[in-house]
Design an enzyme around this catalytic site. Structure first.
Site, short mmCIF file in Angstrom:
data_model
loop_
_atom_site.label_atom_id
_atom_site.label_comp_id
_atom_site.label_asym_id
_atom_site.label_seq_id
_atom_site.Cartn_x
_atom_site.Cartn_y
_atom_site.Cartn_z
N HIS A 25 0.82 -1.20 0.00
CA HIS A 25 0.00 0.00 0.00
C HIS A 25 0.87 1.26 0.00
O HIS A 25 0.58 2.24 -0.70
CB HIS A 25 -0.90 -0.02 1.23
CG HIS A 25 -1.78 1.20 1.35
ND1 HIS A 25 -2.83 1.43 0.50
CD2 HIS A 25 -1.74 2.24 2.20
CE1 HIS A 25 -3.42 2.56 0.84
NE2 HIS A 25 -2.77 3.09 1.86
N GLU A 66 -2.76 -5.71 -3.65
CA GLU A 66 -3.63 -5.43 -2.51
C GLU A 66 -4.94 -6.20 -2.61
O GLU A 66 -5.47 -6.66 -1.61
CB GLU A 66 -3.92 -3.94 -2.42
CG GLU A 66 -2.80 -3.11 -1.86
CD GLU A 66 -3.21 -1.66 -1.69
OE1 GLU A 66 -2.80 -1.07 -0.69
OE2 GLU A 66 -3.92 -1.13 -2.55
N ASN A 86 27.41 -21.87 -5.36
CA ASN A 86 28.33 -23.00 -5.38
C ASN A 86 28.01 -23.98 -4.25
O ASN A 86 28.00 -25.20 -4.45
CB ASN A 86 29.77 -22.48 -5.23
CG ASN A 86 30.79 -23.60 -5.31
OD1 ASN A 86 31.12 -24.08 -6.39
ND2 ASN A 86 31.29 -24.01 -4.16
#
Length: 685
Positions: free
Chosen positions: A46, A68, A420
């Site tokens: 918001h 929203e 990795n």
């Protein structure tokens, strides 16, 4: 009104909110029933919507608005959080980050509408939280009605956003109306009645704003009156007739809406209130707004690197600067009678102040590594899903502070190391279970201070490094002879992992196998004046250790002479300084070494490496050697003369002289001379 002056504020706050959104989504996935986390995600979305609307970034406002809608349905209990919904919300986060990056680079949000993500959000609502991979998108495209959820909190969208919609609607010969509805005083279920009103309006119009917000109306947080702004092709008379036919409606008032009407009464209440100047736009003409939008699209913003500073540190800086002014006045007032005494006292006082000022400035430049660490949980989450592994990331010491220049550069090496560990280190759940390990692999990311360096460790509890596999790969690639390879220690064998294009992966994937990774890590860390080491135990796991200087701006250095030239060696790399006779230097495999406490140390004649003319012959005299420590390895730098320890400010050589071998930068000495700073990592053997 020129909104460009607030662009940097928008960018900085958007980055913070997106980082928070990333963390909260990860937490929500772990605890889907936690309404506190859900409410925080809604608040962040918001706030971003309000901020982007204020700046005129309608695409960002639209996307966060649709987010929203989904979050509101979850909060209202219509459906629950599931993995598919979290995935879509993460896609929204990626799209928002791309928008912000585009704003940083161009000053505009770009052309991408991310229609597929917006459609996915709508599908979630239409299917009560169920996301189908084979969902027919035509159903979404044909849905032209605007649901009540799409106007949730729309009154908090700023006036620029609303006015742009009205202006565009009018350009397309559509009508814009302000509809005021009053319910009967004896109406019992106000929210239900208002819902019917909205559904009726939406059959003929597109709702762009409601006052109070739809969420407040649904929660009956209003009296008996509310106002809706719409754009439509339907006549005023037909709209009035349709709404009046609804029972328990006492009065309907419809009036034409201009872009200057429907002022945002709730703007200063919104979470985006940090940018408060939006209300001034109500008095800006259409021509001025069009000109401002045009400039915003064409002019690239001037963005700068910033750092948030504790106010106490700024107060300390201010006090120290005040002290400097005092001592300046004191020096000016010194007369000839007791000049020597007072001058000496003033200089001593000035030295204390400058030392304190230096320390204070260093602290201002320091930021927590949390800024970098926070991006990794999301990355590991997605990577684990791609690799079909179960991985848990633990982070320690995120509050450890490092110079901002180090923070800006450390991100990529850590990404390589974490990828990795996830790919090569942690085994699949089946293999871990067969080896009596927990199905979830663990990667620990740790940061801590060690003297004047910061240490960052990446440790996994995976399979560890197969030394023989690396040894054979090194022989196969011709990096070492087979006979020599057999005599190398495990640590020396693991150093081959940092060679360019070296990989033990059996197949090339999106994650690994191309041999790009650890060599990039090594080069980057050494360019920062640090070192990287690796420890591993087969079957138990692997640990990569990065050691970095706390700052790249001001360091303690040993000043030395090579011929007639002065050089600086960073003090953090020096283990000790010794003097030896020339006959103590021996040759091993045609290379000069010395024996120091039963340790063979290779020697580097800096004059030869740096091509400095020798001032005199070194034979038959005492030779000064600076012992350098690089990880566990020692090297000896032969120098002509020691000048002493000194605090120096590192200066860049500039783009034309960048990349010169063995030189890390330069510094300006007290007498105005320039001394080059040696790159110890590239010189040490």
């Amino acid at each position: 009104m020129d909104m460009g002056q607030y662009l940097e504020l928008f960018i900085e706050e958007s980055k913070e909110h997106l980082q928070s959104l990333n963390q909260q989504l990860l937490e929500l996935e772990k605890d889907p029933q936690n309404m506190t986390i859900l409410n925080e995600i809604f608040r962040v979305a918001h706030t971003i919507k309000g901020m982007s609307g204020t700046m005129g970034f309608s695409k960002i406002a639209k996307l966060t608005h649709d987010m929203e809608n989904v979050l509101s349905e979850i909060r209202n209990g219509k459906f629950s959080i599931n993995t598919h919904i979290v995935d879509v919300l993460f896609q929204c986060l990626d799209a928002l980050e791309n928008y912000v990056d585009c704003v940083i680079n161009t000053g505009a949000e770009g052309e991408n509408e991310y229609t597929e993500i917006i459609n996915a959000l709508k599908v979630i609502i239409e299917n009560d939280g169920v996301v189908l991979d084979n969902q027919v998108q035509s159903q979404v495209d044909e849905a032209q009605e605007v649901s009540p959820q799409e106007v949730t909190e729309s009154n908090l969208i700023n006036d620029i956003y609303t006015q742009n919609i009205i202006n565009k609607a009018m350009e397309q010969d559509m009508l814009a109306f302000k509809i005021n509805i009053k319910l009967s005083q004896d109406c019992v279920l106000k929210a239900a009645r208002a819902f019917i009103v909205f559904r009726t309006i939406e059959e003929h119009c597109e709702v762009i704003k409601a006052d109070p917000s739809v969420e407040d109306i649904e929660d009956e947080k209003f009296d008996f009156e509310f106002t809706v702004a719409v754009v439509t092709n339907t006549s005023k008379e037909l709209l009035e007739k349709e709404i009046t036919n609804i029972s328990e409606i006492s009065q309907v008032s419809i009036s034409p809406l201009t872009s200057k009407e429907m002022e945002n009464k709730e703007e200063e209440k919104s979470d985006g209130q940090k940018i408060t100047q939006s209300t001034e736009n109500n008095n800006v003409s259409k021509e001025e707004k069009d000109e401002a939008e045009s400039q915003q699209q064409t002019v690239k913003p001037r963005t700068r690197k910033t750092v948030r500073v504790d106010i106490d540190r700024l107060d300390n800086l201010m006090n120290l600067v005040s002290e400097l002014i005092i001592i300046k006045t004191r020096l000016e007032d010194i007369d000839g009678t007791d000049q020597n005494l007072r001058y000496g006292e003033a200089v001593e006082y000035l030295e204390r102040i400058t030392t304190s000022l230096h320390d204070a400035v260093m602290k201002v430049r320091m930021v927590p590594v949390e800024m970098v660490f926070n991006r990794f949980p999301r990355m590991l989450r997605d990577l684990a899903k791609d690799l079909q592994k179960k991985i848990k990331l633990n982070m320690y010491g995120a509050e450890t502070e490092v110079d901002r220049t180090v923070i800006d550069e450390i991100g990529d090496p850590l990404i390589h190391l974490l990828r990795n560990s996830a790919d090569h280190g942690v085994e699949s759940p089946e293999i871990r279970k067969a080896n009596n390990k927990p199905e979830h692999g663990t990667i620990n990311l740790k940061a801590y201070h060690d003297g004047n360096t910061v240490v960052i460790e990446v440790q996994d509890d995976g399979a560890g490094i197969d030394i023989e596999k690396v040894r054979n790969k090194a022989i196969e690639r011709g990096l070492v002879d087979k006979d020599i390879a057999e005599s190398l220690s495990s640590k020396e064998i693991m150093d081959f992992l940092f060679k360019a294009s070296f990989s033990t992966a059996k197949k090339i994937t999106d994650v690994s196998g191309r041999g790009v990774g650890l060599d990039v890590v090594k080069n980057k860390i050494e360019a920062l004046g640090g070192i990287v080491e690796v420890e591993s135990e087969k079957g138990k796991g692997t640990k990569f250790i990065i050691r970095l200087p706390l700052t790249l701006a001001i360091i303690q250095a040993l000043m030395v002479m090579l011929g007639d030239e002065k050089y600086a060696i960073p003090l953090s790399s020096i283990k000790e300084i010794i003097n030896v006779n020339s006959d103590e230097i021996k040759l091993v495999q045609k290379k000069e070494v010395i024996l120091l406490r039963d340790t063979v140390i290779p020697l580097i004649r800096l004059e030869e490496v740096l091509e400095v003319p020798e001032s005199e012959d070194h034979e038959n005299k005492q030779i000064t050697i600076v012992i350098i420590k690089k990880g566990d390895k020692l090297s000896g730098f032969i120098v002509d003369q020691l000048i002493g320890q000194q605090e120096i400010v590192i200066k860049s050589l500039g783009k034309y002289l960048s990349g010169i071998n063995h030189i890390a930068g330069a510094t300006i000495l007290g007498d105005g001379q320039v001394a080059l700073i040696l790159d110890v990592n590239s010189l040490a053997l």
